[in-house]
Design a protein around this motif. Structure first.
Motif, PDB file in Angstrom:
ATOM      1  N   LYS A  92       0.839  -1.198   0.000  1.00  0.00           N
ATOM      2  CA  LYS A  92       0.000   0.000   0.000  1.00  0.00           C
ATOM      3  C   LYS A  92       0.873   1.247   0.000  1.00  0.00           C
ATOM      4  CE  LYS A  92      -0.427  -0.452   4.946  1.00  0.00           C
ATOM      5  NZ  LYS A  92      -1.202  -0.872   6.059  1.00  0.00           N
ATOM      6  N   PRO A  93       0.306   2.382  -0.399  1.00  0.00           N
ATOM      7  CA  PRO A  93       1.076   3.626  -0.487  1.00  0.00           C
ATOM      8  C   PRO A  93       1.724   4.042   0.829  1.00  0.00           C
ATOM      9  CG  PRO A  93      -0.974   3.855  -1.667  1.00  0.00           C
ATOM     10  CD  PRO A  93      -1.046   2.546  -0.941  1.00  0.00           C
ATOM     11  N   GLY A  94       1.053   3.837   1.938  1.00  0.00           N
ATOM     12  CA  GLY A  94       1.640   4.221   3.221  1.00  0.00           C
ATOM     13  C   GLY A  94       2.959   3.524   3.492  1.00  0.00           C
ATOM     14  N   ASP A  95       3.072   2.265   3.067  1.00  0.00           N
ATOM     15  CA  ASP A  95       4.323   1.527   3.243  1.00  0.00           C
ATOM     16  C   ASP A  95       5.436   2.131   2.383  1.00  0.00           C
ATOM     17  OD1 ASP A  95       2.904  -0.184   4.919  1.00  0.00           O
ATOM     18  OD2 ASP A  95       2.604  -1.699   3.355  1.00  0.00           O
ATOM     19  N   ALA A  96       5.101   2.501   1.155  1.00  0.00           N
ATOM     20  CA  ALA A  96       6.093   3.115   0.269  1.00  0.00           C
ATOM     21  C   ALA A  96       6.542   4.473   0.816  1.00  0.00           C
ATOM     22  CB  ALA A  96       5.530   3.274  -1.136  1.00  0.00           C
ATOM     23  N   LEU A  97       5.597   5.270   1.313  1.00  0.00           N
ATOM     24  CA  LEU A  97       5.961   6.577   1.878  1.00  0.00           C
ATOM     25  C   LEU A  97       6.808   6.422   3.129  1.00  0.00           C
ATOM     26  CD1 LEU A  97       2.627   8.540   1.350  1.00  0.00           C
ATOM     27  CD2 LEU A  97       4.722   8.641  -0.014  1.00  0.00           C
ATOM     28  N   ALA A  98       6.513   5.422   3.946  1.00  0.00           N
ATOM     29  CA  ALA A  98       7.327   5.170   5.135  1.00  0.00           C
ATOM     30  C   ALA A  98       8.759   4.800   4.728  1.00  0.00           C
ATOM     31  CB  ALA A  98       6.702   4.067   5.985  1.00  0.00           C
ATOM     32  N   ALA A  99       8.895   4.002   3.675  1.00  0.00           N
ATOM     33  CA  ALA A  99      10.222   3.641   3.179  1.00  0.00           C
ATOM     34  C   ALA A  99      10.959   4.871   2.657  1.00  0.00           C
ATOM     35  CB  ALA A  99      10.118   2.577   2.098  1.00  0.00           C
ATOM     36  N   GLY A 118       0.542   6.380 -12.223  1.00  0.00           N
ATOM     37  CA  GLY A 118      -0.008   5.175 -12.808  1.00  0.00           C
ATOM     38  C   GLY A 118      -1.464   4.958 -12.461  1.00  0.00           C
ATOM     39  N   SER A 119      -1.884   5.484 -11.323  1.00  0.00           N
ATOM     40  CA  SER A 119      -3.257   5.273 -10.886  1.00  0.00           C
ATOM     41  C   SER A 119      -3.753   6.489 -10.114  1.00  0.00           C
ATOM     42  CB  SER A 119      -3.327   4.044  -9.967  1.00  0.00           C
ATOM     43  OG  SER A 119      -4.536   4.020  -9.258  1.00  0.00           O
ATOM     44  N   LEU A 120      -4.930   6.935 -10.479  1.00  0.00           N
ATOM     45  CA  LEU A 120      -5.538   8.037  -9.725  1.00  0.00           C
ATOM     46  C   LEU A 120      -5.835   7.612  -8.287  1.00  0.00           C
ATOM     47  CD1 LEU A 120      -7.945   9.399 -12.472  1.00  0.00           C
ATOM     48  CD2 LEU A 120      -5.734  10.323 -11.785  1.00  0.00           C
ATOM     49  N   PHE A 121      -6.126   6.324  -8.093  1.00  0.00           N
ATOM     50  CA  PHE A 121      -6.372   5.826  -6.743  1.00  0.00           C
ATOM     51  C   PHE A 121      -5.101   5.903  -5.903  1.00  0.00           C
ATOM     52  CE2 PHE A 121      -9.644   3.643  -9.297  1.00  0.00           C
ATOM     53  CZ  PHE A 121     -10.770   4.091  -8.622  1.00  0.00           C
ATOM     54  N   LEU A 127      -2.061  11.348  -1.385  1.00  0.00           N
ATOM     55  CA  LEU A 127      -2.403  12.696  -0.925  1.00  0.00           C
ATOM     56  C   LEU A 127      -3.103  12.671   0.431  1.00  0.00           C
ATOM     57  CD1 LEU A 127      -3.526  14.463  -4.217  1.00  0.00           C
ATOM     58  CD2 LEU A 127      -1.445  14.883  -2.873  1.00  0.00           C
ATOM     59  N   ALA A 128      -3.900  11.655   0.684  1.00  0.00           N
ATOM     60  CA  ALA A 128      -4.567  11.543   1.986  1.00  0.00           C
ATOM     61  C   ALA A 128      -3.544  11.399   3.115  1.00  0.00           C
ATOM     62  CB  ALA A 128      -5.530  10.366   1.993  1.00  0.00           C
ATOM     63  N   ILE A 129      -2.403  10.798   2.814  1.00  0.00           N
ATOM     64  CA  ILE A 129      -1.337  10.649   3.814  1.00  0.00           C
ATOM     65  C   ILE A 129      -0.511  11.926   3.915  1.00  0.00           C
ATOM     66  CG2 ILE A 129       0.796   9.404   4.356  1.00  0.00           C
ATOM     67  CD1 ILE A 129      -0.560   6.964   2.898  1.00  0.00           C
ATOM     68  N   LEU A 130      -0.135  12.482   2.754  1.00  0.00           N
ATOM     69  CA  LEU A 130       0.719  13.669   2.757  1.00  0.00           C
ATOM     70  C   LEU A 130      -0.014  14.938   3.181  1.00  0.00           C
ATOM     71  CD1 LEU A 130       2.732  13.140  -0.534  1.00  0.00           C
ATOM     72  CD2 LEU A 130       3.465  12.691   1.813  1.00  0.00           C
ATOM     73  N   ARG A 131      -1.276  14.995   2.841  1.00  0.00           N
ATOM     74  CA  ARG A 131      -2.084  16.184   3.146  1.00  0.00           C
ATOM     75  C   ARG A 131      -3.374  15.738   3.838  1.00  0.00           C
ATOM     76  NH1 ARG A 131      -1.786  19.387  -2.606  1.00  0.00           N
ATOM     77  NH2 ARG A 131       0.380  20.037  -2.438  1.00  0.00           N
ATOM     78  N   PRO A 132      -3.273  15.345   5.102  1.00  0.00           N
ATOM     79  CA  PRO A 132      -4.443  14.804   5.798  1.00  0.00           C
ATOM     80  C   PRO A 132      -5.636  15.764   5.850  1.00  0.00           C
ATOM     81  CG  PRO A 132      -2.585  15.021   7.289  1.00  0.00           C
ATOM     82  CD  PRO A 132      -2.098  15.367   5.941  1.00  0.00           C
ATOM     83  N   GLU A 133      -5.364  17.047   5.754  1.00  0.00           N
ATOM     84  CA  GLU A 133      -6.466  18.018   5.781  1.00  0.00           C
ATOM     85  C   GLU A 133      -7.367  17.893   4.569  1.00  0.00           C
ATOM     86  OE1 GLU A 133      -3.160  20.046   3.501  1.00  0.00           O
ATOM     87  OE2 GLU A 133      -3.262  18.778   5.258  1.00  0.00           O
ATOM     88  N   MET A 134      -6.908  17.205   3.515  1.00  0.00           N
ATOM     89  CA  MET A 134      -7.716  17.046   2.295  1.00  0.00           C
ATOM     90  C   MET A 134      -8.735  15.936   2.422  1.00  0.00           C
ATOM     91  SD  MET A 134      -4.821  17.501  -0.647  1.00  0.00           S
ATOM     92  CE  MET A 134      -5.999  17.267  -1.980  1.00  0.00           C
ATOM     93  N   LYS A 135      -8.685  15.138   3.482  1.00  0.00           N
ATOM     94  CA  LYS A 135      -9.605  14.006   3.633  1.00  0.00           C
ATOM     95  C   LYS A 135     -11.050  14.437   3.739  1.00  0.00           C
ATOM     96  CE  LYS A 135      -6.648  10.535   5.716  1.00  0.00           C
ATOM     97  NZ  LYS A 135      -6.404   9.715   6.903  1.00  0.00           N
TER      98      LYS A 135
END
Length: 136
Positions: A92-99, A118-121, A127-135
């Motif tokens: 998942k993206p969170g794992d990649a960002l943590a790395a 590659g994917s809008l998803f 973005l939900a991780i990097l910019r939590p205020e956008m949730k």
């Protein structure tokens, strides 16, 4: 690390977007890293064939969506066309960002420019991780 989020020239969920992103990436200094995810119903191999040569590191990533290809499915789809080295895989993206954060903490320099495409998803989850205020 510091993040700069840009939507230019596109997110590459189709061949036209992939070509635009590749041209943009190649206009920037190397090294460049790509975190790539894709939905199963997209032209995974074609997107990879267009995008991957512009990057010195390729990280495959899954998403939280049922339509999303797993890293193993991405690798299988890509293997038919490319024999590129896949550097890392993440569920998942969170794992990649943590790395990325761990790598930045260990690196003496800024490291590669990282693209997430590659994917809008994938972009939405990132973005939900990097910019939590956008949730909201």
């Amino acid at each position: 690390p510091g993040w700069r989020v840009t939507e230019q020239p596109g997110l590459a969920p189709n061949p036209e977007g992939a070509r635009a992103l590749r041209a943009f990436a190649e206009s920037l200094p190397a090294p460049r890293r790509l975190i790539f995810a894709c939905m199963r119903d997209k032209a995974i191999a074609e997107l990879a064939e267009i995008l991957f040569p512009a990057f010195s590191e390729i990280w495959l990533c899954g998403t939280a969506y049922a339509r999303g290809a797993t890293p193993a499915e991405l690798r299988a789809a890509i293997a038919a066309v490319l024999h590129e080295k896949i550097d890392r895989e993440f569920a998942k993206p969170g794992d990649a960002l943590a790395a990325l954060n761990r790598d930045a903490d260990l690196a003496a320099s800024a490291g590669p420019i990282t693209f997430i495409a590659g994917s809008l998803f994938l972009i939405g989850e990132t973005l939900a991780i990097l910019r939590p205020e956008m949730k909201d």
